[in-house]
Design a protein around this motif. Sequence first.
Motif, PDB file in Angstrom:
ATOM      1  N   LEU A 137       0.829  -1.212   0.000  1.00  0.00           N
ATOM      2  CA  LEU A 137       0.000   0.000   0.000  1.00  0.00           C
ATOM      3  C   LEU A 137       0.864   1.263   0.000  1.00  0.00           C
ATOM      4  O   LEU A 137       0.522   2.262  -0.629  1.00  0.00           O
ATOM      5  CB  LEU A 137      -0.916  -0.012   1.226  1.00  0.00           C
ATOM      6  CG  LEU A 137      -1.766   1.231   1.448  1.00  0.00           C
ATOM      7  CD1 LEU A 137      -2.828   1.353   0.362  1.00  0.00           C
ATOM      8  CD2 LEU A 137      -2.423   1.198   2.831  1.00  0.00           C
ATOM      9  N   GLY A 138       1.988   1.211   0.703  1.00  0.00           N
ATOM     10  CA  GLY A 138       2.853   2.382   0.824  1.00  0.00           C
ATOM     11  C   GLY A 138       3.411   2.859  -0.499  1.00  0.00           C
ATOM     12  O   GLY A 138       3.769   4.026  -0.639  1.00  0.00           O
ATOM     13  N   HIS A 139       3.481   1.953  -1.474  1.00  0.00           N
ATOM     14  CA  HIS A 139       4.072   2.338  -2.759  1.00  0.00           C
ATOM     15  C   HIS A 139       3.032   2.474  -3.863  1.00  0.00           C
ATOM     16  O   HIS A 139       3.338   2.419  -5.049  1.00  0.00           O
ATOM     17  CB  HIS A 139       5.213   1.380  -3.133  1.00  0.00           C
ATOM     18  CG  HIS A 139       6.299   1.434  -2.102  1.00  0.00           C
ATOM     19  ND1 HIS A 139       7.100   2.533  -1.936  1.00  0.00           N
ATOM     20  CD2 HIS A 139       6.642   0.563  -1.130  1.00  0.00           C
ATOM     21  CE1 HIS A 139       7.920   2.333  -0.915  1.00  0.00           C
ATOM     22  NE2 HIS A 139       7.660   1.139  -0.410  1.00  0.00           N
ATOM     23  N   LEU A 140       1.801   2.661  -3.436  1.00  0.00           N
ATOM     24  CA  LEU A 140       0.747   3.050  -4.374  1.00  0.00           C
ATOM     25  C   LEU A 140       0.931   4.543  -4.650  1.00  0.00           C
ATOM     26  O   LEU A 140       0.965   5.348  -3.720  1.00  0.00           O
ATOM     27  CB  LEU A 140      -0.607   2.791  -3.703  1.00  0.00           C
ATOM     28  CG  LEU A 140      -1.852   2.804  -4.550  1.00  0.00           C
ATOM     29  CD1 LEU A 140      -1.863   1.563  -5.443  1.00  0.00           C
ATOM     30  CD2 LEU A 140      -3.077   2.777  -3.645  1.00  0.00           C
ATOM     31  N   GLY A 192       5.529  10.431  -5.144  1.00  0.00           N
ATOM     32  CA  GLY A 192       4.141  10.557  -4.712  1.00  0.00           C
ATOM     33  C   GLY A 192       3.484   9.289  -4.222  1.00  0.00           C
ATOM     34  O   GLY A 192       2.261   9.171  -4.237  1.00  0.00           O
ATOM     35  N   CYS A 193       4.290   8.303  -3.781  1.00  0.00           N
ATOM     36  CA  CYS A 193       3.707   7.114  -3.150  1.00  0.00           C
ATOM     37  C   CYS A 193       3.023   7.530  -1.842  1.00  0.00           C
ATOM     38  O   CYS A 193       3.388   8.547  -1.230  1.00  0.00           O
ATOM     39  CB  CYS A 193       4.786   6.104  -2.793  1.00  0.00           C
ATOM     40  SG  CYS A 193       5.708   5.444  -4.184  1.00  0.00           S
ATOM     41  N   VAL A 194       2.069   6.720  -1.387  1.00  0.00           N
ATOM     42  CA  VAL A 194       1.401   6.981  -0.100  1.00  0.00           C
ATOM     43  C   VAL A 194       2.447   7.167   1.004  1.00  0.00           C
ATOM     44  O   VAL A 194       2.362   8.078   1.825  1.00  0.00           O
ATOM     45  CB  VAL A 194       0.440   5.818   0.253  1.00  0.00           C
ATOM     46  CG1 VAL A 194      -0.102   5.984   1.668  1.00  0.00           C
ATOM     47  CG2 VAL A 194      -0.704   5.740  -0.750  1.00  0.00           C
ATOM     48  N   ARG A 250       9.645  12.523  -3.655  1.00  0.00           N
ATOM     49  CA  ARG A 250      10.367  11.300  -4.007  1.00  0.00           C
ATOM     50  C   ARG A 250      10.244  10.291  -2.864  1.00  0.00           C
ATOM     51  O   ARG A 250      10.378  10.630  -1.702  1.00  0.00           O
ATOM     52  CB  ARG A 250      11.842  11.650  -4.263  1.00  0.00           C
ATOM     53  CG  ARG A 250      12.698  10.489  -4.706  1.00  0.00           C
ATOM     54  CD  ARG A 250      12.491  10.086  -6.150  1.00  0.00           C
ATOM     55  NE  ARG A 250      12.984  11.071  -7.116  1.00  0.00           N
ATOM     56  CZ  ARG A 250      12.787  10.976  -8.432  1.00  0.00           C
ATOM     57  NH1 ARG A 250      12.092   9.968  -8.932  1.00  0.00           N
ATOM     58  NH2 ARG A 250      13.270  11.898  -9.241  1.00  0.00           N
ATOM     59  N   CYS A 251      10.002   9.043  -3.247  1.00  0.00           N
ATOM     60  CA  CYS A 251       9.849   7.964  -2.264  1.00  0.00           C
ATOM     61  C   CYS A 251      11.158   7.170  -2.174  1.00  0.00           C
ATOM     62  O   CYS A 251      11.976   7.197  -3.098  1.00  0.00           O
ATOM     63  CB  CYS A 251       8.714   7.045  -2.710  1.00  0.00           C
ATOM     64  SG  CYS A 251       8.362   5.693  -1.590  1.00  0.00           S
ATOM     65  N   SER A 252      11.338   6.442  -1.092  1.00  0.00           N
ATOM     66  CA  SER A 252      12.542   5.610  -0.937  1.00  0.00           C
ATOM     67  C   SER A 252      12.633   4.559  -2.047  1.00  0.00           C
ATOM     68  O   SER A 252      13.715   4.056  -2.345  1.00  0.00           O
ATOM     69  CB  SER A 252      12.525   4.915   0.434  1.00  0.00           C
ATOM     70  OG  SER A 252      11.388   4.079   0.525  1.00  0.00           O
ATOM     71  N   CYS A 253      11.507   4.238  -2.692  1.00  0.00           N
ATOM     72  CA  CYS A 253      11.512   3.222  -3.752  1.00  0.00           C
ATOM     73  C   CYS A 253      11.946   3.803  -5.092  1.00  0.00           C
ATOM     74  O   CYS A 253      12.119   3.073  -6.063  1.00  0.00           O
ATOM     75  CB  CYS A 253      10.130   2.593  -3.889  1.00  0.00           C
ATOM     76  SG  CYS A 253       8.917   3.676  -4.658  1.00  0.00           S
ATOM     77  N   GLY A 254      12.108   5.126  -5.178  1.00  0.00           N
ATOM     78  CA  GLY A 254      12.540   5.755  -6.421  1.00  0.00           C
ATOM     79  C   GLY A 254      11.417   6.455  -7.168  1.00  0.00           C
ATOM     80  O   GLY A 254      11.672   7.312  -8.007  1.00  0.00           O
TER      81      GLY A 254
HETATM   82 ZN   LIG Z   1       7.382   4.217  -3.071  1.00  0.00          ZN
END
Ligand SMILES: [Zn+2]
Length: 308
Positions: free
Chosen positions: A159-162, A177-179, A170-174
């Motif tokens: 859910l966090g990377h939706l 705007g992820c949750v 920027r998200c830690s996943c690259g």
């Molecule tokens: Zn993410």
Amino acid sequence: MRSLALAFDVGGTSVRGAVVGAADVVMAESRMDTRPGPAVLDDIAQMGERLLAGLSPTARAQVTGIGIAFPGLVDSDAGISRKAVNLGLVDTPVAAPVAERLGLPVVVSHDTAAAAGAIWEDAGSPASALVAVLGTGIAAVTYVEGRAVVGGSGQAGELGHLVVDPAGPRCSCGLRGCVEAWAGARAMRQRYAARGGDTGVTGVADLVARTRHDPLAAEVWSEAITALADGFLAVGALLAPGEIILGGGVAEAGGDLLEPLQARMRERAGVTAVPPVRLSALGGRAGLVGAARLALTLTRPGSTGWSA
Ligand SMILES: [Zn+2]
């Protein structure tokens, strides 16, 4: 009768360990900053040794086993971390070295699965629910017909990377705007500091307390609420869970989370039904309690899970 468990909740920020008894009573607790790489396994074993050494001989003899809630991709049957990006581990045995050091059987579970399992059980094991664990990371487990949905790849529940806003932070996943990039505990603190907020903010509870007199804190919190609302509505549109249950450290914000979140979901729902949302009393202890409950299913020498 053996009725105590040694439990660990390993996160990207800290490692928490506890001796947990019946009814989830925590008898002793310890916490340290996470050292990435294989050092984290040494730290778990050392913390375990300290916790066990603090028990009376009678209590020590009652410890059934060790439960470890571990981040990333976990192979529970083999007791191996397949991949933990934040810890820099790939195909690393977790259960074996800890079992060897402490002389007790070890069960390793994915941290979200352990936390969500405990939250779901405490909620009365509802047949249809989305259980979200809100902390530094954000993840969820969907329960359909009373069973956790793990998905074909075993990686359901990110859910966090939706992405709820492709132009977002920027998200830690690259991605952007992820949750989690809006509503993760660390992301909120970073956003608050980056916009000129007090860098001494200690955590989510502190940030939420500041929302009452600091417009910047209120703005950061409100953005997090919007991202969570949009994330839950997206899941809701697809799966229509009977209810949403929130645990994890961020859920300890209580009514400051629940009330605006429900209102925001109703505002933004469109044709999607808005499921009822409630808070788990386990809060940030969910991972530790879940790991302990798994450990209590072990017998010495281990007949289930992985054992030394
Ligand atoms: Zn993410």
